[in-house]
Design a protein around this motif. Sequence first.
Motif, mmCIF file in Angstrom:
data_model
loop_
_atom_site.group_PDB
_atom_site.id
_atom_site.type_symbol
_atom_site.label_atom_id
_atom_site.label_comp_id
_atom_site.label_asym_id
_atom_site.label_seq_id
_atom_site.Cartn_x
_atom_site.Cartn_y
_atom_site.Cartn_z
ATOM 1 N N ASN A 183 0.827 -1.201 0.000
ATOM 2 C CA ASN A 183 0.000 0.000 0.000
ATOM 3 C C ASN A 183 0.864 1.255 0.000
ATOM 4 O O ASN A 183 0.571 2.221 -0.716
ATOM 5 N N GLU A 184 1.915 1.245 0.790
ATOM 6 C CA GLU A 184 2.805 2.407 0.840
ATOM 7 C C GLU A 184 3.395 2.712 -0.529
ATOM 8 O O GLU A 184 3.391 3.864 -0.982
ATOM 9 N N ASP A 185 3.897 1.684 -1.182
ATOM 10 C CA ASP A 185 4.586 1.900 -2.449
ATOM 11 C C ASP A 185 3.617 2.297 -3.565
ATOM 12 O O ASP A 185 3.922 3.159 -4.391
ATOM 13 N N VAL A 186 2.445 1.658 -3.588
ATOM 14 C CA VAL A 186 1.471 1.981 -4.634
ATOM 15 C C VAL A 186 0.931 3.393 -4.449
ATOM 16 O O VAL A 186 0.906 4.199 -5.390
ATOM 17 N N TRP A 187 0.483 3.725 -3.233
ATOM 18 C CA TRP A 187 -0.110 5.037 -3.010
ATOM 19 C C TRP A 187 0.930 6.154 -3.109
ATOM 20 O O TRP A 187 0.601 7.288 -3.510
ATOM 21 N N SER A 188 2.186 5.862 -2.791
ATOM 22 C CA SER A 188 3.239 6.868 -2.941
ATOM 23 C C SER A 188 3.462 7.222 -4.408
ATOM 24 O O SER A 188 3.932 8.324 -4.729
ATOM 25 N N ASP A 189 3.115 6.298 -5.297
ATOM 26 C CA ASP A 189 3.207 6.548 -6.735
ATOM 27 C C ASP A 189 1.944 7.212 -7.280
ATOM 28 O O ASP A 189 2.016 8.232 -7.972
ATOM 29 N N ILE A 190 0.788 6.625 -6.990
ATOM 30 C CA ILE A 190 -0.411 7.042 -7.719
ATOM 31 C C ILE A 190 -1.100 8.264 -7.119
ATOM 32 O O ILE A 190 -1.766 9.006 -7.852
ATOM 33 N N LEU A 191 -0.967 8.520 -5.816
ATOM 34 C CA LEU A 191 -1.644 9.685 -5.259
ATOM 35 C C LEU A 191 -1.034 10.992 -5.791
ATOM 36 O O LEU A 191 -1.789 11.893 -6.206
ATOM 37 N N PRO A 192 0.299 11.128 -5.834
ATOM 38 C CA PRO A 192 0.850 12.336 -6.468
ATOM 39 C C PRO A 192 0.527 12.406 -7.963
ATOM 40 O O PRO A 192 0.225 13.481 -8.488
ATOM 41 N N ALA A 193 0.581 11.248 -8.637
ATOM 42 C CA ALA A 193 0.355 11.238 -10.084
ATOM 43 C C ALA A 193 -1.087 11.558 -10.446
ATOM 44 O O ALA A 193 -1.355 12.287 -11.411
ATOM 45 N N GLN A 194 -2.030 11.035 -9.680
ATOM 46 C CA GLN A 194 -3.438 11.193 -10.027
ATOM 47 C C GLN A 194 -4.093 12.401 -9.378
ATOM 48 O O GLN A 194 -5.021 12.980 -9.940
ATOM 49 N N LYS A 195 -3.622 12.784 -8.178
ATOM 50 C CA LYS A 195 -4.295 13.871 -7.455
ATOM 51 C C LYS A 195 -3.362 15.008 -7.043
ATOM 52 O O LYS A 195 -3.814 15.981 -6.436
ATOM 53 N N GLY A 196 -2.079 14.896 -7.341
ATOM 54 C CA GLY A 196 -1.140 15.954 -7.002
ATOM 55 C C GLY A 196 -0.905 16.122 -5.514
ATOM 56 O O GLY A 196 -0.554 17.203 -5.042
#
Length: 299
Positions: free
Chosen positions: A101-114
């Motif tokens: 969860n840490e690794d996935v959300w660290s990638d996609i939250l900045p990419a998708q929601k800034g």
Amino acid sequence: MRWEDYRRSDNVEDRRGETYDGGGGPSFGGGGGLGIGAIIVLGLIGWALGIDPRLLIGGAEMLNGARNGAQVARPAPQQQRQAGTPSDQMGQFVAAVLAENEDVWSDILPAQKGIQYVKPRLVLYSGATSSSCGGARAAMGPFYCPNDQKVYLDTSFFQDMKRRLGGGGDFAYAYVIAHEIGHHVQNLLGILPKVQAAQARASSKGQANALSVRVELMADCLAGVWAANANRKYQILEPGDVEKAVATAQAIGDDRLQQAGQGYVVPDSFTHGSSAQRQQWLNAGLKSGEVDSCNTFAQ
């Protein structure tokens, strides 16, 4: 689900085996009725088991205690707590899922929601412990406390899933954890405070509960978003995993649990959504892998 070769998170606080002499759970009531609840509806298995539903709904509405100024329950005198990755198999599994969860959300939250992802801590406990949202007890099920940004989990809950609801399996357990991390993502997005404010203005308990349902369904969807992206990146899923998770989501809808526990269904009392809704939103996240596909408030 493949997890054995994945790294382990050290953001685990292991309180298992501690004694606890704290007070009761979080306070209820006030404002717009029951709060927004950060635990998944599996906590409501009490409907089927004959446990006082007020206790379990209290767990589901842990955030309401925080909103109304619930006091932090008193832990026993400070004991030596294990920090980092637990050494037992269940602790290793939880730490691996948390790391994914840490690794996935660290990638996609900045990419998708800034927005940058802030890693929460996960507290493992047995029986009862304290949180910044009030007392935590095993019967409440897993929950997320926004006051301290921690997920609380008594892993005996997984045994109940398998024994009582037929919802066992590594990916089903990972779904439970990912759902609670989904609440953390909602908190980072500023959704939880807005919903709390809306619930305080709610004119009825049913209206407040309807907001809770939207929050919980969004967390189901966000769990699906995590799983979709984790699988694309790490190929974690094995044949049958998705089907088990979807079947679990369907089995734990408020309607099914209420029917089993009391013989009838009260839609206004739902706090997590019906079986069909839970299945729908988990699938939405699994299919899209996009946070924006989880806007349950637009429905």
